[in-house]
Design an enzyme around this catalytic site. Structure first.
Site, PDB file in Angstrom:
ATOM      1  N   PRO A  49     -43.976  12.379 -34.164  1.00 27.70           N
ATOM      2  CG  PRO A  49     -42.081  11.788 -32.977  1.00 27.70           C
ATOM      3  CD  PRO A  49     -42.518  12.319 -34.287  1.00 27.70           C
ATOM      4  CG  HIS A  65     -50.932   8.092 -18.303  1.00 33.34           C
ATOM      5  ND1 HIS A  65     -49.754   8.700 -18.655  1.00 33.34           N
ATOM      6  CD2 HIS A  65     -50.617   7.186 -17.351  1.00 33.34           C
ATOM      7  CE1 HIS A  65     -48.765   8.174 -17.951  1.00 33.34           C
ATOM      8  NE2 HIS A  65     -49.259   7.242 -17.172  1.00 33.34           N
ATOM      9  CE1 TYR A 124     -50.934  13.328 -26.413  1.00 36.05           C
ATOM     10  CE2 TYR A 124     -52.100  11.602 -25.214  1.00 36.05           C
ATOM     11  CZ  TYR A 124     -50.911  12.192 -25.621  1.00 36.05           C
ATOM     12  OH  TYR A 124     -49.716  11.635 -25.262  1.00 36.05           O
ATOM     13  CE  LYS A 154     -53.919  11.442 -31.845  1.00 38.45           C
ATOM     14  NZ  LYS A 154     -54.304  10.565 -30.775  1.00 38.45           N
ATOM     15  CE1 TYR A 174     -47.702  14.600 -24.597  1.00 37.60           C
ATOM     16  CE2 TYR A 174     -46.287  14.898 -26.489  1.00 37.60           C
ATOM     17  CZ  TYR A 174     -47.201  14.146 -25.796  1.00 37.60           C
ATOM     18  OH  TYR A 174     -47.622  12.937 -26.299  1.00 37.60           O
TER      19      TYR A 174
END
Ligand code: RFL
Ligand code: PHB
Length: 389
Positions: free
Chosen positions: A292, A72, A384, A296, A200
């Site tokens: 979550p 991704h 990220y 991580k 998200y």
């Protein structure tokens, strides 16, 4: 029985450490409270940082991951009905990997069995002794028998509810914790993911996340009340609520189906310091927990394993103890950065019960700043995809 490293816990931290040490000729035993099937049945993390993938390679267990993973290059964020992309490839020439924790754990068990390395499942009453002396030992019960293992070191990889952390004297341990006033209700369904990248989503009704495991297996989450139970949420209720929280174009495209797993996880930030006491070294969830948001948890567990593995080989192969002495300090430096990112992303995206209209405006301003600022997106992307080890 005598072994070089006794590993408490057969989750991803313990298994990966065991596999890396095995390849360097260092003998380990893993003591796991549950059965193998139970460990493999837990649906947890889904996103691997580059560092996690390279350590899997170094451990010689990356073949299936390389074949089956999805790469991704970015994520979608949305506030209300306003989605935008954070493109890691364009911003920092990097990416993450989609490969479930269940798959990674399966690959590690498979390798451990092929190596004939010892794992004892269903252990009870594990206790650690002589941690501050040169000859520590572990006792446990297995199938009604009392057992004893002498070792050089103990790796506490037994998760948040394990006994390793509790074995560090109360006078030495400092614990830092934040409990969030909501949970995540997650479902797994054999349906195609609604989007090529994770979404998200922050909405007036609360947070939602659209994730996946493969092209026909989707993982979706919605923020829920801590008092909710899975029985109160029918599949239809879940899908209806998810549709209300994600951008309208995605809600229209959502393919629904029966859930094959449904669970609620509370959200918590937690760190214990130090991560090392005498001959005991804590790794992963045994030492720290993140909410979550940002994926991580597993990745930070793996970065601990990286530091501990390097320190243990320096000790066994060169008699060099510097890495072991520095382990806690080195691991914690990275742990706190992952804690900060997960806390920040959680605060940005969720509805808090006591949130004022002003607080909501602040979230909106920060998300739109992120949408409009390449610098802010670069910072987000660096965190990220994973900070360097
Ligand atoms: P684990 O995976 O908890 O493994 C610890 C193992 O130790 C065993 N154990 C014991 N064994 C012997 N004696 C004892 N006294 C023992 N006590 C416990 C347990 O049975 C278990 O097998 O810790 P580890 O290896 O450090 O790995 C950490 C990751 O599992 C964890 O960080 C992530 O899964 C966190 N997490 C998530 N992370 C993400 O990045 N993305 C996610 O979507 C995500 N979802 C989750 C999660 C953690 C969850 N938990 C712990 C409630 C969802 C859930 C539900
Ligand atoms: C998941 O796929 O389970 C997942 C992905 C990203 C997160 C949390 C969970 O931030």
């Amino acid at each position: 029985m005598r072994i070089q490293v006794a590993i408490i816990g057969g989750g991803p931290s313990g298994l990966l450490l065991g596999q890396l040490l095995h390849r360097q000729g260092i003998e380990t035993v893993i003591l796991e409270r549950q059965t193998r099937d139970h460990v493999l049945g837990r649906i947890r993390a889904g996103i691997l940082e580059k560092g996690t993938a390279s350590l899997m390679r170094e451990a010689g267990v990356a073949d299936r991951m390389e074949r089956e993973c999805l790469i991704h290059d970015g994520i979608m964020l949305s506030y209300g009905n306003d989605p935008f992309e954070i493109n890691f490839r364009q911003l920092i020439q990097s990416s993450v990997i989609v490969y479930g924790q269940t798959e990674l754990t399966y690959d590690l068990y498979h390798a451990r069995e092929a190596n004939n390395a010892k794992t004892v499942f269903g252990v009870e009453e594990v206790r650690l002794y002589n941690l501050d002396r040169p000859s520590p030992y572990v006792t446990y019960r297995h199938r009604g028998q009392d057992r004893h293992i002498d070792c050089d070191f103990i790796a506490g990889c037994d998760g948040f509810h394990g006994i390793s952390r509790q074995s560090v004297p109360r006078s030495i341990r400092r614990e830092y914790e934040k409990v969030y006033p909501f949970g995540w209700l997650g479902i797994l369904s054999e349906t195609p993911p609604v989007n090529d990248e994770l979404i998200y989503a922050s909405s007036e009704r609360g947070f939602a996340l659209c994730s996946m495991r493969n092209p026909n297996l989707s993982r979706y989450y919605i923020q829920c009340a801590l008092s909710d139970t899975v029985h109160e949420w029918s599949d239809n209720d879940f899908w209806d609520e998810l549709r209300r929280r994600i951008p309208a174009s995605k809600a229209e495209a959502l393919v629904t189906g029966p859930s094959i797993e449904k669970s609620i996880a509370p959200l918590r930030s937690f760190v214990t310091e130090p991560m090392h006491w005498g001959r005991l070294f804590l790794c992963g969830d045994a030492a720290h927990i993140v909410p979550p948001t940002g994926a991580k948890g597993l990745n930070t567990a793996v970065s601990d394993v990286n530091y501990l593995y390097l320190a243990l080989i320096a000790h066994f192969q060169e008699g060099d103890n510097e890495g072991l002495d520095r382990y806690s300090e080195q691991a914690l430096l990275r742990v706190w950065k992952a804690e900060r990112f997960s806390w920040w992303f959680t605060n940005l995206m969720h509805r808090f019960p006591d949130q004022s209209q002003f607080d909501r405006k602040m979230q909106r301003a920060e998300i739109t700043f992120l949408r409009d600022s390449t610098s802010a997106q670069t910072v987000m992307a660096q965190n990220y995809v994973g900070l360097p080890y």
